[in-house]
Design a protein around this motif. Structure first.
Motif, PDB file in Angstrom:
ATOM      1  N   ALA A   2     -31.302 -20.309 -10.447  1.00  0.00           N
ATOM      2  CA  ALA A   2     -30.640 -19.390  -9.523  1.00  0.00           C
ATOM      3  C   ALA A   2     -31.591 -18.964  -8.412  1.00  0.00           C
ATOM      4  N   MET A   3     -32.837 -18.638  -8.760  1.00  0.00           N
ATOM      5  CA  MET A   3     -33.818 -18.228  -7.762  1.00  0.00           C
ATOM      6  C   MET A   3     -34.084 -19.353  -6.780  1.00  0.00           C
ATOM      7  N   PHE A   4     -34.322 -20.563  -7.282  1.00  0.00           N
ATOM      8  CA  PHE A   4     -34.656 -21.702  -6.428  1.00  0.00           C
ATOM      9  C   PHE A   4     -33.506 -21.995  -5.462  1.00  0.00           C
ATOM     10  N   THR A   5     -32.295 -22.010  -5.986  1.00  0.00           N
ATOM     11  CA  THR A   5     -31.130 -22.316  -5.159  1.00  0.00           C
ATOM     12  C   THR A   5     -30.941 -21.268  -4.079  1.00  0.00           C
ATOM     13  N   GLU A   6     -31.131 -20.007  -4.440  1.00  0.00           N
ATOM     14  CA  GLU A   6     -30.985 -18.915  -3.483  1.00  0.00           C
ATOM     15  C   GLU A   6     -32.080 -18.970  -2.425  1.00  0.00           C
ATOM     16  N   GLU A   7     -33.290 -19.308  -2.826  1.00  0.00           N
ATOM     17  CA  GLU A   7     -34.430 -19.297  -1.923  1.00  0.00           C
ATOM     18  C   GLU A   7     -34.478 -20.518  -1.016  1.00  0.00           C
ATOM     19  N   VAL A   8     -34.255 -21.694  -1.593  1.00  0.00           N
ATOM     20  CA  VAL A   8     -34.457 -22.946  -0.859  1.00  0.00           C
ATOM     21  C   VAL A   8     -33.168 -23.453  -0.224  1.00  0.00           C
TER      22      VAL A   8
END
Length: 281
Positions: free
Chosen positions: A159-165
Protein backbone atom coordinates in the motif's frame (compact mmCIF):
# COMPACT_ATOMS: atom_id res chain seq x y z
CA UNK A 1 47.49 21.83 -18.81
CA UNK A 2 45.24 19.10 -20.24
CA UNK A 3 43.52 16.61 -17.97
CA UNK A 4 43.10 13.08 -19.24
CA UNK A 5 39.75 11.56 -18.32
CA UNK A 6 38.17 8.19 -18.84
CA UNK A 7 35.05 6.28 -17.76
CA UNK A 8 34.80 2.54 -17.16
CA UNK A 9 33.26 -0.14 -14.95
CA UNK A 10 35.13 -0.48 -11.66
CA UNK A 11 36.96 -3.70 -10.88
CA UNK A 12 36.41 -5.49 -7.54
CA UNK A 13 39.98 -4.62 -6.56
CA UNK A 14 39.05 -0.91 -6.61
CA UNK A 15 36.75 -1.26 -3.60
CA UNK A 16 38.80 0.98 -1.30
CA UNK A 17 38.92 3.75 -3.91
CA UNK A 18 35.16 3.53 -4.43
CA UNK A 19 34.49 3.65 -0.68
CA UNK A 20 36.71 6.73 -0.40
CA UNK A 21 34.53 8.54 -2.95
CA UNK A 22 31.33 7.42 -1.22
CA UNK A 23 32.73 8.57 2.14
CA UNK A 24 32.95 12.16 0.93
CA UNK A 25 29.24 12.52 1.67
CA UNK A 26 28.15 9.62 3.90
CA UNK A 27 24.58 10.94 4.26
CA UNK A 28 23.73 11.57 0.59
CA UNK A 29 25.57 8.41 -0.47
CA UNK A 30 24.19 6.10 2.23
CA UNK A 31 22.03 4.03 -0.14
CA UNK A 32 24.86 3.12 -2.51
CA UNK A 33 27.51 2.93 0.22
CA UNK A 34 25.45 0.39 2.17
CA UNK A 35 25.17 -1.85 -0.90
CA UNK A 36 28.87 -1.58 -1.72
CA UNK A 37 29.96 -2.31 1.85
CA UNK A 38 27.94 -5.54 1.81
CA UNK A 39 28.37 -6.68 -1.80
CA UNK A 40 31.63 -5.14 -2.96
CA UNK A 41 31.88 -4.20 -6.63
CA UNK A 42 31.04 -7.51 -8.26
CA UNK A 43 28.07 -6.63 -10.53
CA UNK A 44 26.20 -9.85 -9.78
CA UNK A 45 26.33 -9.35 -6.02
CA UNK A 46 25.91 -5.57 -6.24
CA UNK A 47 22.85 -5.78 -8.46
CA UNK A 48 24.37 -3.51 -11.07
CA UNK A 49 27.56 -1.99 -12.37
CA UNK A 50 29.57 0.73 -10.70
CA UNK A 51 30.89 3.18 -13.26
CA UNK A 52 33.91 5.29 -12.43
CA UNK A 53 35.04 8.61 -13.88
CA UNK A 54 38.79 9.09 -13.69
CA UNK A 55 40.84 12.27 -14.07
CA UNK A 56 44.56 11.72 -14.66
CA UNK A 57 44.14 8.16 -13.46
CA UNK A 58 42.47 9.10 -10.18
CA UNK A 59 38.92 7.96 -9.40
CA UNK A 60 36.87 11.12 -8.83
CA UNK A 61 33.20 10.22 -9.39
CA UNK A 62 30.90 7.20 -9.46
CA UNK A 63 27.59 6.23 -10.99
CA UNK A 64 25.64 3.20 -9.78
CA UNK A 65 23.83 1.59 -12.70
CA UNK A 66 21.35 -0.97 -11.44
CA UNK A 67 17.61 -0.79 -10.79
CA UNK A 68 18.36 2.90 -10.17
CA UNK A 69 20.85 5.13 -11.95
CA UNK A 70 22.61 7.14 -9.22
CA UNK A 71 25.30 9.79 -9.88
CA UNK A 72 27.73 10.11 -6.97
CA UNK A 73 30.04 13.07 -6.33
CA UNK A 74 29.66 13.88 -10.01
CA UNK A 75 30.51 17.27 -11.47
CA UNK A 76 29.49 18.41 -14.96
CA UNK A 77 32.27 16.56 -16.83
CA UNK A 78 31.57 13.31 -15.00
CA UNK A 79 27.82 13.65 -15.57
CA UNK A 80 28.39 14.09 -19.33
CA UNK A 81 30.57 10.99 -19.39
CA UNK A 82 28.01 8.95 -17.44
CA UNK A 83 25.23 10.16 -19.75
CA UNK A 84 27.22 9.05 -22.80
CA UNK A 85 27.71 5.61 -21.33
CA UNK A 86 24.04 5.35 -20.28
CA UNK A 87 22.87 6.26 -23.77
CA UNK A 88 25.07 3.58 -25.30
CA UNK A 89 23.88 0.98 -22.79
CA UNK A 90 20.19 1.81 -23.16
CA UNK A 91 17.78 2.32 -20.28
CA UNK A 92 17.70 -0.60 -17.86
CA UNK A 93 16.75 1.28 -14.69
CA UNK A 94 13.33 2.14 -13.27
CA UNK A 95 14.50 5.53 -11.98
CA UNK A 96 17.29 8.07 -11.89
CA UNK A 97 17.84 9.40 -8.39
CA UNK A 98 20.50 11.43 -6.63
CA UNK A 99 21.55 14.93 -5.59
CA UNK A 100 19.45 17.47 -7.44
CA UNK A 101 22.09 19.28 -9.50
CA UNK A 102 23.83 16.19 -10.89
CA UNK A 103 20.57 14.31 -11.43
CA UNK A 104 18.93 17.22 -13.25
CA UNK A 105 21.93 17.55 -15.57
CA UNK A 106 22.05 13.80 -16.18
CA UNK A 107 18.35 13.74 -17.05
CA UNK A 108 18.65 16.72 -19.39
CA UNK A 109 21.26 14.77 -21.36
CA UNK A 110 19.32 11.49 -21.34
CA UNK A 111 15.79 12.78 -21.88
CA UNK A 112 16.08 13.05 -25.70
CA UNK A 113 16.80 9.32 -25.95
CA UNK A 114 15.21 7.97 -22.75
CA UNK A 115 12.20 10.24 -22.33
CA UNK A 116 9.51 10.85 -21.54
CA UNK A 117 9.56 10.06 -17.83
CA UNK A 118 6.46 8.81 -16.07
CA UNK A 119 7.02 11.37 -13.30
CA UNK A 120 9.71 13.83 -12.25
CA UNK A 121 10.15 14.83 -8.61
CA UNK A 122 12.50 17.74 -9.01
CA UNK A 123 12.99 18.69 -5.35
CA UNK A 124 13.01 16.16 -2.52
CA UNK A 125 14.51 17.68 0.64
CA UNK A 126 17.24 15.58 2.27
CA UNK A 127 16.84 15.73 6.05
CA UNK A 128 19.08 14.56 8.91
CA UNK A 129 19.23 14.39 12.68
CA UNK A 130 21.70 13.13 15.26
CA UNK A 131 19.49 13.27 18.36
CA UNK A 132 16.18 12.18 19.79
CA UNK A 133 13.50 14.87 20.18
CA UNK A 134 13.47 15.95 23.82
CA UNK A 135 9.72 16.63 23.99
CA UNK A 136 8.12 13.75 22.06
CA UNK A 137 7.60 10.37 23.68
CA UNK A 138 8.27 7.47 21.28
CA UNK A 139 5.30 5.20 20.62
CA UNK A 140 5.91 2.20 22.92
CA UNK A 141 3.87 -0.04 20.60
CA UNK A 142 6.21 0.45 17.64
CA UNK A 143 8.50 -2.57 17.53
CA UNK A 144 10.62 -4.65 15.19
CA UNK A 145 8.62 -6.80 12.79
CA UNK A 146 9.19 -10.51 13.44
CA UNK A 147 10.28 -12.92 10.74
CA UNK A 148 6.99 -14.81 11.06
CA UNK A 149 4.98 -11.63 10.34
CA UNK A 150 5.62 -11.29 6.60
CA UNK A 151 1.92 -11.77 5.90
CA UNK A 152 1.18 -8.92 8.31
CA UNK A 153 3.71 -6.39 7.01
CA UNK A 154 3.44 -7.05 3.25
CA UNK A 155 -0.02 -5.49 2.67
CA UNK A 156 1.15 -2.28 4.37
CA UNK A 157 4.38 -2.24 2.33
CA UNK A 158 2.48 -2.74 -0.92
CA UNK A 159 0.00 0.00 0.00
CA UNK A 160 2.81 2.43 0.88
CA UNK A 161 4.78 1.70 -2.30
CA UNK A 162 1.74 2.05 -4.54
CA UNK A 163 0.70 5.30 -2.88
CA UNK A 164 4.22 6.73 -3.00
CA UNK A 165 5.45 5.60 -6.42
CA UNK A 166 2.18 5.39 -8.31
CA UNK A 167 2.56 1.79 -9.47
CA UNK A 168 2.22 -1.51 -7.63
CA UNK A 169 5.42 -3.36 -6.65
CA UNK A 170 3.57 -6.57 -7.54
CA UNK A 171 3.62 -5.76 -11.26
CA UNK A 172 6.03 -7.53 -13.56
CA UNK A 173 7.41 -10.44 -11.54
CA UNK A 174 4.40 -10.72 -9.25
CA UNK A 175 6.26 -8.95 -6.48
CA UNK A 176 9.01 -11.54 -5.95
CA UNK A 177 11.85 -9.01 -5.88
CA UNK A 178 9.90 -6.62 -3.69
CA UNK A 179 8.92 -9.34 -1.25
CA UNK A 180 12.55 -10.45 -1.07
CA UNK A 181 13.62 -6.90 -0.20
CA UNK A 182 10.97 -6.61 2.52
CA UNK A 183 12.05 -9.98 3.92
CA UNK A 184 15.68 -8.83 3.89
CA UNK A 185 14.85 -5.78 6.02
CA UNK A 186 12.71 -7.85 8.40
CA UNK A 187 15.49 -10.41 8.81
CA UNK A 188 18.02 -7.64 9.47
CA UNK A 189 15.81 -6.18 12.22
CA UNK A 190 15.32 -2.93 10.29
CA UNK A 191 11.55 -3.12 9.72
CA UNK A 192 9.33 -1.51 12.37
CA UNK A 193 5.58 -1.35 12.88
CA UNK A 194 2.72 -0.76 15.25
CA UNK A 195 0.33 -3.68 14.85
CA UNK A 196 -3.24 -3.61 16.14
CA UNK A 197 -5.56 -6.61 15.83
CA UNK A 198 -3.20 -8.23 13.33
CA UNK A 199 -3.04 -5.15 11.10
CA UNK A 200 -0.27 -2.60 10.60
CA UNK A 201 -1.35 0.94 11.46
CA UNK A 202 2.14 2.51 11.29
CA UNK A 203 5.33 1.31 9.69
CA UNK A 204 8.79 2.44 8.62
CA UNK A 205 12.10 0.82 7.70
CA UNK A 206 15.77 1.64 7.98
CA UNK A 207 16.45 0.94 4.34
CA UNK A 208 20.15 1.74 4.07
CA UNK A 209 22.66 1.48 6.88
CA UNK A 210 26.38 2.16 7.21
CA UNK A 211 28.48 2.79 10.32
CA UNK A 212 28.33 6.53 9.58
CA UNK A 213 24.73 7.12 8.47
CA UNK A 214 21.44 5.35 7.87
CA UNK A 215 18.29 6.22 5.98
CA UNK A 216 14.68 5.81 7.07
CA UNK A 217 12.22 4.95 4.31
CA UNK A 218 8.70 3.67 3.74
CA UNK A 219 7.01 5.73 6.45
CA UNK A 220 3.29 4.96 6.28
CA UNK A 221 0.16 5.30 8.41
CA UNK A 222 -3.04 3.41 7.57
CA UNK A 223 -5.46 5.93 6.02
CA UNK A 224 -8.12 5.65 8.70
CA UNK A 225 -5.53 6.31 11.42
CA UNK A 226 -4.11 9.48 9.90
CA UNK A 227 -4.44 12.71 11.82
CA UNK A 228 -4.00 11.05 15.21
CA UNK A 229 -0.29 11.81 15.65
CA UNK A 230 0.87 8.24 15.05
CA UNK A 231 3.45 9.32 12.48
CA UNK A 232 5.14 11.67 14.95
CA UNK A 233 5.39 9.24 17.87
CA UNK A 234 6.10 6.35 15.50
CA UNK A 235 8.96 8.23 13.86
CA UNK A 236 10.36 9.08 17.27
CA UNK A 237 10.35 5.35 18.09
CA UNK A 238 12.09 4.33 14.84
CA UNK A 239 14.57 7.17 15.27
CA UNK A 240 15.44 5.81 18.70
CA UNK A 241 16.15 2.36 17.29
CA UNK A 242 18.24 3.85 14.49
CA UNK A 243 20.41 6.04 16.73
CA UNK A 244 20.86 3.37 19.36
CA UNK A 245 21.47 0.34 17.15
CA UNK A 246 22.57 1.48 13.67
CA UNK A 247 24.26 4.84 13.04
CA UNK A 248 25.02 8.19 14.72
CA UNK A 249 23.32 10.10 11.88
CA UNK A 250 19.83 9.34 10.58
CA UNK A 251 18.57 10.69 7.27
CA UNK A 252 15.60 10.54 4.94
CA UNK A 253 14.35 12.34 1.87
CA UNK A 254 10.81 13.45 1.23
CA UNK A 255 8.73 14.95 -1.56
CA UNK A 256 8.59 18.72 -1.26
CA UNK A 257 4.82 18.71 -1.84
CA UNK A 258 4.25 16.43 1.16
CA UNK A 259 3.96 19.26 3.65
CA UNK A 260 2.45 17.09 6.39
CA UNK A 261 5.35 14.64 6.30
CA UNK A 262 7.93 17.43 6.25
CA UNK A 263 6.28 19.01 9.30
CA UNK A 264 6.29 15.66 11.11
CA UNK A 265 9.97 15.09 10.41
CA UNK A 266 10.88 18.60 11.55
CA UNK A 267 8.90 18.06 14.75
CA UNK A 268 11.07 15.07 15.70
CA UNK A 269 14.30 16.94 15.01
CA UNK A 270 15.11 16.47 11.33
CA UNK A 271 16.55 19.45 9.44
CA UNK A 272 17.08 19.97 5.72
CA UNK A 273 20.69 19.71 4.50
CA UNK A 274 20.25 19.28 0.76
CA UNK A 275 17.90 17.89 -1.86
CA UNK A 276 17.47 14.90 -4.12
CA UNK A 277 15.71 14.55 -7.46
CA UNK A 278 13.97 11.47 -8.81
CA UNK A 279 13.05 10.66 -12.39
CA UNK A 280 10.58 7.76 -12.50
CA UNK A 281 9.94 5.56 -15.54
Amino acid sequence: MLTTTTTRVLEPAELDAALAVLDRDPVANAFVAARVQVAGLDPWRLGGEMWGWYADGRLESLCYAGANLVPICAGPAAVRAFADRARRSGRRCSSIVGPTEATAELWSLLEPSWGPAREIRAHQPLMVTEAMPPDIAPDPLVRRVRKDEMDVIMPACVAMFTEEVGVSPLAGDGGLLYQARVAELVSAGRSFARVEDGRVVFKAEIGAATPRACQIQGVWVAPEYRGRGLSKTGMAAVLGYALRDVSPVVSLYVNDFNTAARATYRSVGFREVGAFMSVLF
